[in-house]
Design a protein around this motif. Structure first.
Motif, short mmCIF file in Angstrom:
data_model
loop_
_atom_site.label_atom_id
_atom_site.label_comp_id
_atom_site.label_asym_id
_atom_site.label_seq_id
_atom_site.Cartn_x
_atom_site.Cartn_y
_atom_site.Cartn_z
N ALA A 1 0.79 -1.26 -0.02
CA ALA A 1 -0.03 -0.12 -0.04
C ALA A 1 0.90 1.22 -0.13
O ALA A 1 0.55 2.20 -0.79
N GLU A 2 1.81 1.34 0.81
CA GLU A 2 2.92 2.45 0.86
C GLU A 2 3.45 2.82 -0.22
O GLU A 2 4.03 4.01 -0.50
N SER A 3 3.59 1.75 -1.38
CA SER A 3 4.42 2.08 -2.51
C SER A 3 3.41 2.42 -3.78
O SER A 3 3.99 2.94 -4.83
N ARG A 4 2.14 2.38 -3.72
CA ARG A 4 1.12 2.73 -4.87
C ARG A 4 1.29 4.05 -5.17
O ARG A 4 1.46 4.28 -6.49
N GLU A 5 1.34 5.25 -4.52
CA GLU A 5 1.41 6.56 -4.93
C GLU A 5 2.59 6.74 -5.49
O GLU A 5 2.74 7.44 -6.75
N VAL A 6 3.65 6.22 -5.12
CA VAL A 6 5.06 6.30 -5.50
C VAL A 6 4.94 5.71 -7.00
O VAL A 6 5.52 6.24 -8.19
N LEU A 7 4.47 4.48 -7.07
CA LEU A 7 4.44 3.76 -8.34
C LEU A 7 3.69 4.54 -9.43
O LEU A 7 4.35 4.57 -10.53
N GLN A 8 2.45 5.10 -9.07
CA GLN A 8 1.84 6.03 -9.92
C GLN A 8 2.50 7.09 -10.55
O GLN A 8 2.29 7.55 -11.55
N GLY A 9 3.07 7.85 -9.44
CA GLY A 9 4.01 8.95 -9.99
C GLY A 9 4.99 8.50 -10.70
O GLY A 9 5.24 9.50 -11.67
N ALA A 10 5.68 7.45 -10.72
CA ALA A 10 6.72 6.94 -11.66
C ALA A 10 6.36 6.71 -12.80
O ALA A 10 7.08 7.27 -13.74
N LEU A 11 5.16 5.95 -12.90
CA LEU A 11 4.64 5.79 -14.35
C LEU A 11 4.16 7.19 -14.96
O LEU A 11 4.47 7.26 -16.16
N ASN A 12 3.68 8.11 -14.39
CA ASN A 12 3.38 9.58 -14.84
C ASN A 12 4.66 10.13 -15.34
O ASN A 12 4.42 10.66 -16.19
N ALA A 13 5.87 10.13 -14.46
CA ALA A 13 6.88 10.86 -14.78
C ALA A 13 7.48 10.04 -16.23
O ALA A 13 8.00 10.69 -16.79
N LEU A 14 7.63 8.90 -16.24
CA LEU A 14 8.00 8.08 -17.30
C LEU A 14 7.32 8.15 -18.59
O LEU A 14 7.92 8.65 -19.68
N ALA A 15 5.96 8.43 -18.51
CA ALA A 15 5.26 8.69 -19.82
C ALA A 15 5.43 10.26 -20.22
O ALA A 15 5.66 10.67 -21.43
#
Length: 400
Positions: free
Chosen positions: A318-332
């Motif tokens: 759960a603690e990684s979900r926001e970071v993962l979403q932010g990472a995907l947004n940044a890579l795109a």
């Protein structure tokens, strides 16, 4: 009244330091390179290794890093390199043309002098152009706090892949480009370097075959290829910085999610078609940091079907979900445009991660990447301790 021109002592010191560095590099290259290296293509491996050590030894990365990652700064670096490469090509074309004309008047004796002299000019131009390209690559990387390690052959091969960007062709057996990632992960630096060196030499010779015309072909081709190299390198360091920032953020909240991050990057990169050469290089760099068993397992997840990946996202801590979403947004966004297929994939990922996709924020990321080269830090989950949040506000850790 007579005006006197005052010289800035700092400019004199900088000019003297530049001359000293150039002389040291020239002596080292003269010692390291041989005519046999030029024939075999090994010259490029030697040149790259020598120059990267020279760049590190003289701490040339500091000046580039101090100027930052802004679009105006990076564009100025690329344009300056293009101008230098243009003049190098024009100069070599003019000299070989002059030798050809002179030898035609002098007869066979003139040819005996002109042929080896032209070979020296062409080889020198090739070496100078390669140094211009390497300085551009290193300066762009340093601006983003990315470093090419002269002791790491894998880093060499990734740089070679960028320099050769655009040469790979789609194949039915490898429609997405996974084979390129595996090749970069397994190829020996010396073999790839010799291949690049041989092609660069052949290209230099072919562009100087026709007198007079070679002045235009050499200069314009140098400009175009330097421009392409600069754009490719800029995409590479921008993506690598974004991915490494994401990896650093994930390690703070969920240390065992590196493979999931790489798998996510893979799907973002291939969502709108085949991998670009710089995307392949970024993935390979991150894969090389994993233990071999984990690397093999991660590569097995580089597939076309997203179903298993989305399921793994649903199981992410759960603690990684926001970071993962932010990472995907940044890579795109780091590609300076988010395509329709990428937005659709980001929406699926957000659903799997129990987060939401803010298209307005995504567009802001794109605009910031266009202007500043880097984007906002990844969001901090609310559950993260305040001390850790304060540490993160101090800024991202340096990237090596």
């Amino acid at each position: 009244m007579t005006e006197t021109l005052e010289l800035d002592p700092r400019e004199d010191a900088e000019g003297e330091a530049l001359l000293q560095r150039s002389w040291q590099l020239t002596r080292t290259l003269a010692r390291e390179l041989s005519p046999r290296d030029l024939r075999t293509g090994r010259w490029f491996t030697q040149l790259l290794s020598t120059y990267l050590r020279h760049y590190d030894a003289h701490r040339l990365h500091e000046a580039a890093a101090a100027k930052g990652t802004g679009a105006r700064t990076t564009e100025a670096l690329i344009r300056r390199a293009c101008e230098a490469a243009f003049l190098t090509g024009a100069g070599s074309g003019s000299m070989t043309t002059g030798l050809t004309v002179a030898s035609a008047d002098a007869g066979p004796a003139g040819l005996m002098v002109a042929v080896p002299a032209s070979a020296v000019i062409i080889s020198s131009e090739m070496l100078v152009r390669a140094l211009i390209h390497l300085r551009l690559a290193c300066d762009l990387a340093s601006a983003f706090h990315v470093r090419f390690d002269p002791e790491d052959p894998a880093d060499f091969s990734r740089l070679y892949a960028i320099l050769r960007g655009g040469e790979e062709q789609d194949t039915d057996e490898d429609p997405l480009g996974l084979g390129r990632v595996k090749h970069l992960a397994e190829a020996k630096a010396t073999g790839v370097g010799e291949d690049v060196g041989a092609k660069l030499l052949g290209d230099s010779v072919s562009r100087n075959l026709v007198p007079f015309l070679n002045v235009a072909t050499s200069s314009l081709t140098n400009w175009r290829r330097t421009r392409r190299l600069g754009d490719s390198m800029l995409r590479y360091v921008r993506l690598r910085r974004a991915l490494e920032d994401a990896d650093a953020a994930l390690r703070r909240v969920a240390p065992r999610t590196e493979s999931l991050l790489l798998e996510s990057a893979w799907f973002i990169f291939v969502s709108d078609g085949r991998l670009r050469s710089e995307e392949s290089a970024v993935l390979t760099h991150e894969l090389a940091r994993l233990p071999r068993p984990q690397r093999r397992e991660t590569l097995e997840h580089f597939v076309e079907d997203t179903a298993a990946w989305l399921q793994r996202l649903r199981s992410a801590p759960a603690e990684s979900r926001e970071v993962l979403q932010g990472a995907l947004n940044a890579l795109a966004a780091a590609d300076l445009a988010v395509t329709g297929p990428e937005r659709a994939l980001l929406q699926k990922a957000a659903h799997a991660l129990h987060t939401s996709l803010d298209n307005g924020h995504l567009d802001k990321l794109v605009r910031r990447y266009r202007k500043e080269g880097v984007a906002h830090p990844h969001p901090v989950p609310a559950s993260e301790p305040r001390a850790r949040q304060a540490a993160r506000r101090e800024g991202p850790a340096p990237i090596h």
